[in-house]
Scaffold this motif. Structure first.
Motif, PDB file in Angstrom:
ATOM      1  N   MET A 177      30.817  25.610  25.588  1.00 53.75           N
ATOM      2  CA  MET A 177      30.717  24.169  25.377  1.00 53.75           C
ATOM      3  C   MET A 177      29.479  23.802  24.559  1.00 53.75           C
ATOM      4  N   ALA A 178      28.384  24.549  24.767  1.00 52.76           N
ATOM      5  CA  ALA A 178      27.174  24.298  23.982  1.00 52.76           C
ATOM      6  C   ALA A 178      27.433  24.580  22.514  1.00 52.76           C
ATOM      7  N   GLY A 179      28.172  25.661  22.233  1.00 50.38           N
ATOM      8  CA  GLY A 179      28.494  25.987  20.848  1.00 50.38           C
ATOM      9  C   GLY A 179      29.395  24.948  20.214  1.00 50.38           C
ATOM     10  N   CYS A 180      30.381  24.479  20.957  1.00 46.40           N
ATOM     11  CA  CYS A 180      31.271  23.437  20.425  1.00 46.40           C
ATOM     12  C   CYS A 180      30.481  22.172  20.089  1.00 46.40           C
ATOM     13  N   LYS A 181      29.542  21.821  20.960  1.00 43.43           N
ATOM     14  CA  LYS A 181      28.726  20.630  20.715  1.00 43.43           C
ATOM     15  C   LYS A 181      27.858  20.806  19.476  1.00 43.43           C
ATOM     16  N   ALA A 182      27.282  22.003  19.322  1.00 42.18           N
ATOM     17  CA  ALA A 182      26.386  22.256  18.200  1.00 42.18           C
ATOM     18  C   ALA A 182      27.112  22.237  16.860  1.00 42.18           C
ATOM     19  N   THR A 183      28.367  22.638  16.858  1.00 36.37           N
ATOM     20  CA  THR A 183      29.122  22.750  15.599  1.00 36.37           C
ATOM     21  C   THR A 183      30.078  21.586  15.369  1.00 36.37           C
ATOM     22  N   GLY A 184      30.183  20.695  16.355  1.00 36.29           N
ATOM     23  CA  GLY A 184      31.098  19.568  16.201  1.00 36.29           C
ATOM     24  C   GLY A 184      32.550  19.911  16.488  1.00 36.29           C
ATOM     25  N   GLU A 185      32.800  21.097  17.051  1.00 34.54           N
ATOM     26  CA  GLU A 185      34.161  21.480  17.436  1.00 34.54           C
ATOM     27  C   GLU A 185      34.544  20.774  18.739  1.00 34.54           C
ATOM     28  N   LYS A 186      35.809  20.379  18.848  1.00 36.24           N
ATOM     29  CA  LYS A 186      36.266  19.726  20.080  1.00 36.24           C
ATOM     30  C   LYS A 186      36.450  20.729  21.218  1.00 36.24           C
ATOM     31  N   GLY A 187      36.672  21.965  20.897  1.00 35.49           N
ATOM     32  CA  GLY A 187      36.961  22.956  21.926  1.00 35.49           C
ATOM     33  C   GLY A 187      38.438  22.953  22.268  1.00 35.49           C
ATOM     34  N   HIS A 188      38.899  24.033  22.822  1.00 31.94           N
ATOM     35  CA  HIS A 188      40.318  24.140  23.173  1.00 31.94           C
ATOM     36  C   HIS A 188      40.651  23.145  24.278  1.00 31.94           C
ATOM     37  N   PRO A 189      41.739  22.390  24.146  1.00 30.17           N
ATOM     38  CA  PRO A 189      42.036  21.325  25.111  1.00 30.17           C
ATOM     39  C   PRO A 189      42.680  21.808  26.400  1.00 30.17           C
ATOM     40  N   ALA A 190      43.019  23.090  26.508  1.00 27.60           N
ATOM     41  CA  ALA A 190      43.735  23.562  27.698  1.00 27.60           C
ATOM     42  C   ALA A 190      43.153  24.885  28.175  1.00 27.60           C
ATOM     43  N   ARG A 191      41.857  24.896  28.439  1.00 26.89           N
ATOM     44  CA  ARG A 191      41.210  26.116  28.931  1.00 26.89           C
ATOM     45  C   ARG A 191      41.499  26.291  30.425  1.00 26.89           C
ATOM     46  N   PHE A 192      41.594  27.563  30.867  1.00 24.44           N
ATOM     47  CA  PHE A 192      41.645  27.742  32.307  1.00 24.44           C
ATOM     48  C   PHE A 192      40.309  28.292  32.800  1.00 24.44           C
ATOM     49  N   PRO A 193      39.993  28.114  34.086  1.00 25.68           N
ATOM     50  CA  PRO A 193      38.681  28.520  34.592  1.00 25.68           C
ATOM     51  C   PRO A 193      38.564  30.025  34.648  1.00 25.68           C
ATOM     52  N   GLY A 194      37.350  30.546  34.469  1.00 25.97           N
ATOM     53  CA  GLY A 194      37.134  31.970  34.449  1.00 25.97           C
ATOM     54  C   GLY A 194      37.549  32.668  35.736  1.00 25.97           C
ATOM     55  N   ARG A 195      37.522  31.965  36.853  1.00 25.63           N
ATOM     56  CA  ARG A 195      37.854  32.605  38.124  1.00 25.63           C
ATOM     57  C   ARG A 195      39.324  32.994  38.206  1.00 25.63           C
ATOM     58  N   LEU A 196      40.182  32.358  37.390  1.00 23.75           N
ATOM     59  CA  LEU A 196      41.597  32.715  37.427  1.00 23.75           C
ATOM     60  C   LEU A 196      41.836  34.100  36.816  1.00 23.75           C
ATOM     61  N   PRO A 197      41.442  34.361  35.559  1.00 28.02           N
ATOM     62  CA  PRO A 197      41.595  35.726  35.058  1.00 28.02           C
ATOM     63  C   PRO A 197      40.733  36.730  35.811  1.00 28.02           C
ATOM     64  N   ASP A 215      25.993  28.853  11.913  1.00 27.74           N
ATOM     65  CA  ASP A 215      26.216  29.909  10.925  1.00 27.74           C
ATOM     66  C   ASP A 215      27.265  30.904  11.406  1.00 27.74           C
ATOM     67  N   LEU A 216      27.207  31.253  12.691  1.00 25.58           N
ATOM     68  CA  LEU A 216      28.205  32.160  13.267  1.00 25.58           C
ATOM     69  C   LEU A 216      29.612  31.584  13.091  1.00 25.58           C
ATOM     70  N   HIS A 217      29.763  30.335  13.420  1.00 31.76           N
ATOM     71  CA  HIS A 217      31.063  29.670  13.305  1.00 31.76           C
ATOM     72  C   HIS A 217      31.520  29.622  11.850  1.00 31.76           C
ATOM     73  N   ARG A 218      30.609  29.301  10.962  1.00 31.75           N
ATOM     74  CA  ARG A 218      30.950  29.192   9.540  1.00 31.75           C
ATOM     75  C   ARG A 218      31.454  30.524   9.004  1.00 31.75           C
ATOM     76  N   ARG A 219      30.778  31.610   9.360  1.00 33.89           N
ATOM     77  CA  ARG A 219      31.137  32.923   8.826  1.00 33.89           C
ATOM     78  C   ARG A 219      32.492  33.400   9.346  1.00 33.89           C
ATOM     79  N   ILE A 220      32.774  33.156  10.630  1.00 33.65           N
ATOM     80  CA  ILE A 220      34.075  33.572  11.167  1.00 33.65           C
ATOM     81  C   ILE A 220      35.192  32.719  10.584  1.00 33.65           C
ATOM     82  N   MET A 221      34.927  31.428  10.391  1.00 37.18           N
ATOM     83  CA  MET A 221      35.925  30.552   9.768  1.00 37.18           C
ATOM     84  C   MET A 221      36.202  30.985   8.332  1.00 37.18           C
TER      85      MET A 221
END
Length: 320
Positions: A217-237, A298-304
């Protein structure tokens, strides 16, 4: 197969999962766990098929997964429910998926699970909030399917903490309970009160899905990404990875989204693969593996831009 990034244990790829699955060796994956786009009435930005098309569409992936699983492997699907259009009647598509996977593809239903999300908002609005004729839909069906009748599984890896009352009973069983035959016919014998390291979990899993911080979520905020709208919690996997695999086994998510599965598998010492059709989702998922101080923009830009990224510094710590 287009590699977006890799870590010590895993690799994230961009592409249609059907094509990516075909590139894997048969009998090579121990666990496929995923949450596919649900067959909802409203079209979502992550791309969900219409209900009448959904079962056949998902079966294309299921048939390929069956080929790639090891003989003792499992396929865990988090599949949400929906209502029929215009009426307060539930759709049967989750059960049609199950029947098709068992009757036509060859899976066995090892066990059905139900994930309760206590933080879910009341929905659907029409029937719950406005007309008040239905209760809040806060439970997803999770099908645990297996390639054979005897999949790898060890419930000792997912025991839950004892309640305080149970701890007292274990300390002095005779003080709190006299063993006897229950009305059901079960004989609670002298072994009752033994400390097994925890309680056997039920097939109702209650995990809130309310994460609002963390690296992703911190990365999404820093890059202006909305983030995936249907994430499941880590405890499930986490539950199913610990339950159905051993360290070093391979875990795959064919609808990776924000790659919660990969993050958990990395932490648990499992090799993992993440397949996702949308590059923007995969690019944002890389935030989960970034060290503090990483230039996330920069990480996001390069992968995109299609550059492959290797998380070298974080690898060494996760490998310990």
């Amino acid at each position: 197969m287009t590699l977006a990034y890799r870590t010590h244990y895993g690799q994230a790829f961009v592409g249609d999962s059907r094509d990516l699955l075909r590139g894997l060796p048969d009998d090579s994956v121990n666990l496929v766990i995923t949450s596919p786009p649900f067959a909802l009435l409203r079209k979502k930005e992550y791309g969900n098929a219409e209900q009448h098309e959904y079962v056949d569409w998902l079966a294309e992936f299921g048939a390929l997964v069956f080929q790639k699983l090891t003989p003792d492997g499992s396929f865990v699907i988090d599949i949400g429910g929906a209502y029929e259009r215009g009426v307060p009647v539930r759709s049967l598509y989750p059960f049609r998926v199950l029947l098709k996977f068992v009757d036509e593809i060859g899976f066995s239903l090892a066990e059905e699970f139900y994930w309760h999300n206590p933080s879910k908002l009341p929905s659907p609005i029409e029937w719950v909030n406005k007309r008040k004729i239905r209760t809040k839909d806060s439970v997803n069906t999770v099908w645990w399917l297996s390639k054979t009748a005897w999949p790898k599984a060890n419930v000792a890896n997912v025991l839950t903490p004892y309640s305080e009352r149970m701890k007292k009973l274990i300390e002095d069983p005779a003080k709190f309970y006299t063993p006897k035959v229950r009305p059901s016919g079960h004989d609670i014998g002298a072994g009752f009160g033994k400390d097994n390291g925890g309680a056997i979990p039920p097939n109702l899993l209650s995990f809130p899905n309310s994460e609002s911080n963390g690296r992703y979520m911190a990365g999404c905020k820093a890059t202006g990404e909305k983030g995936h709208p249907a994430r499941f919690p880590g405890r499930l996997p986490e539950f199913f990875i610990r339950f159905l695999t051993d360290p070093g086994d391979t875990v795959l998510d064919i609808f990776a989204g924000s790659n919660t599965t990969g993050e958990v598998a990395e932490r648990e010492g499992r090799r993992w693969l993440a397949f996702e059709e949308r590059r923007d989702y995969i690019a944002a998922s890389a935030f989960r593996f970034a060290d503090e101080g990483t230039d996330l923009v920069d990480l996001h830009r390069r992968i995109m831009a299609g550059e492959k990224h290797v998380f070298e510094q974080r690898q060494s710590r996760m490998a310990l």
